[in-house]
Enzyme design. Structure first.
Site, short mmCIF file in Angstrom:
data_model
loop_
_atom_site.label_atom_id
_atom_site.label_comp_id
_atom_site.label_asym_id
_atom_site.label_seq_id
_atom_site.Cartn_x
_atom_site.Cartn_y
_atom_site.Cartn_z
N ASP A 199 0.84 -1.19 0.00
CA ASP A 199 0.00 0.00 0.00
C ASP A 199 0.89 1.26 0.00
O ASP A 199 2.12 1.15 0.08
CB ASP A 199 -0.92 -0.04 1.23
CG ASP A 199 -2.25 0.62 0.97
OD1 ASP A 199 -2.33 1.46 0.05
OD2 ASP A 199 -3.22 0.32 1.70
N ASP B 213 -10.96 2.79 -2.72
CA ASP B 213 -11.36 1.53 -2.09
C ASP B 213 -12.82 1.17 -2.38
O ASP B 213 -13.69 2.04 -2.39
CB ASP B 213 -11.24 1.65 -0.56
CG ASP B 213 -9.80 1.66 -0.10
OD1 ASP B 213 -8.89 1.69 -0.96
OD2 ASP B 213 -9.59 1.65 1.12
C1 GLA Z 1 -6.07 1.11 1.98
C2 GLA Z 1 -6.26 0.06 0.90
C3 GLA Z 1 -7.26 -0.98 1.35
C4 GLA Z 1 -6.79 -1.62 2.64
C5 GLA Z 1 -6.54 -0.55 3.70
C6 GLA Z 1 -5.88 -1.12 4.94
O1 GLA Z 1 -7.21 1.88 2.19
O2 GLA Z 1 -6.67 0.65 -0.31
O3 GLA Z 1 -7.43 -1.97 0.36
O4 GLA Z 1 -5.62 -2.34 2.40
O5 GLA Z 1 -5.70 0.49 3.21
O6 GLA Z 1 -5.64 -0.15 5.92
#
Ligand code: GLA
Length: 409
Positions: A159, A220
């Site tokens: 990430d 997300d």
């Molecule tokens: C980000 C990512 C998600 C998840 C969260 C975890 O928002 O895009 O898919 O992995 O972090 O904190």
């Protein structure tokens, strides 16, 4: 001179090996299970023993994957998302699993899933902290890549929270080189375009293909049809720019499947499966596999749908018609092992809410299906089969989908 020439080629090969992603992995879109969408960062194992992010959760889900047909259907990675680690590194500066929730350690969990024939994925973050505030990998990139490999990690989701998006292209490439240098085949899932594209910038997809097997392009997913719609709309808006970069070894990733959770109806779940399969998107489930209903399970395990997603050509389908709030998608697929784009998967995705099935009719020509003998049509969800020589007619449920396979005759 000859020796110089050979040396030069050797040097180029070595440099090529360490600067390009050439791990031979993800030749079809990755499939698996990841906890984030369904379980987020639940860390209270006293209150919620069956729902907290813990080794028990992953062992239970891995058991279900192996026993209930998911692994056999192709879902072969189980991926641990954020919130798995302790808040502090150990005395050697290594990341460690949270001692309460992962008491056996990450290597033991990897061994457990490997014994079931499942591959093991793990989340990390390129920045100083993960998105949920756990330790990030910045300043520890090499050590963390080595630690993951030593545990038997087969897939890294890296990430990008708490980092500067201008440094990501170079930083992720550096991390990718450390992964390659471990000698362990590790699928590399990158998040850097999600940070750039949601900020209105266009990411460098040529660079992404050199470093990553898949990448999150956008924001997300959340547990609702409106977010499935919003993500899909963004990918369609940018399809001319994104689709050409999808191919064996590297994929655009619109995020997890939310099928079987709280937010989608049966028809909406079929619609998400249809869109993700047509987009050649990674199929990463995030659902309680113990309590999933048979109807939702059937969608995830639908053989024809998965086969279209996993088609060896790896072409990302695109919307060819958008009318009356219904998208018509088309994805070229292989026919009986031929490498020609002769057959197609078609999807009719409705964003309507007027309560009736919407009737649509197109000539084969309008759909770009030009075989003079027509096509054998299979409705992926109902199993109905018929032959189309001039027209295709469908009735599309509101906020739902019709998913067809058109095999050249
Ligand atoms: C980000 C990512 C998600 C998840 C969260 C975890 O928002 O895009 O898919 O992995 O972090 O904190």
């Amino acid at each position: 001179m000859k020796t110089m020439h050979k040396l030069l080629i050797f040097a180029l090969l070595v440099v090529g090996r360490v600067t390009c992603l050439d791990n031979g992995l993800a030749l079809t879109p990755p499939m698996g299970w990841m906890n984030w969408q369904r379980y987020r960062c639940e860390t209270d194992c006293v209150k919620y023993p069956d729902e907290c992010v813990s080794e028990k959760l992953f062992m239970t889900m891995a058991d279900r994957m192996a026993a209930d047909g998911y692994l056999e259907a192709g879902y072969n990675y189980i991926i641990v998302d954020d919130c798995w680690s302790a808040m502090e590194r150990d005395e050697e500066d290594r990341l460690v699993g949270d001692p309460i929730r992962f008491p056996s350690g990450m290597k033991a969990l990897a061994d457990y899933v490997h014994n079931l024939g499942i591959k093991f994925g793990l989340y990390g973050d390129y920045g100083t902290y993960t998105c949920a505030g756990y330790p990030g990998s910045l300043n520890h990139l090499e050590l963390d890549a080595q630690t993951y490999a030593s545990w038997g990690v087969d897939y890294v989701k890296l990430d990008g929270c708490y980092s500067d998006s201008d440094t990501m292209e170079a930083g992720y490439a550096e991390y990718g080189r450390y992964l390659n240098a471990t000698g362990r085949p590790i699928v590399f899932s990158c998040s850097w375009p999600a940070y750039q594209e949601t900020a209105g910038e266009h990411s460098n997809y040529e660079a992404l293909k050199k470093t990553c097997n898949l990448w999150r392009n956008y924001g997300d997913i959340q547990d609702s049809w409106s977010v499935v719609h919003a993500i899909t709309a963004w990918f369609v808006q940018h399809q001319d720019r994104l689709a050409p970069h999808s191919a064996p070894g590297h994929w655009n990733d619109p995020d997890m499947l939310i099928i079987g959770n709280f937010g989608l109806s049966l028809e909406q779940s079929r619609a998400q499966m249809t869109i993700w399969c047509l987009m050649a998107a990674p199929l990463i489930m995030s659902v309680d596999l113990v309590n999933i209903t048979p109807a939702m399970k059937d969608i995830l395990l639908n053989k024809e749908a998965v086969a279209i997603n996993q088609d060896a050509l790896g072409i990302q389908g695109e919307v060819i018609i958008y009318t009356n709030s219904i998208q018509v998608w088309r994805k070229p697929i292989m026919f009986q092992g031929s490498d020609k784009e002769t057959s197609y998967a078609l999807g009719f995705i409705s964003y309507r809410d007027d309560g009736v099935k919407y009737a649509m009719e197109y000539t084969l020509e309008e759909l770009g299906l030009n075989n003079p003998n027509g096509y054998d049509i299979l409705d992926v969800f109902t199993g109905m089969e018929w032959t189309a020589t001039s027209k295709i007619k469908v009735r599309v449920p509101p906020s739902g989908a019709v998913f067809l396979k058109a095999t050249v005759r």
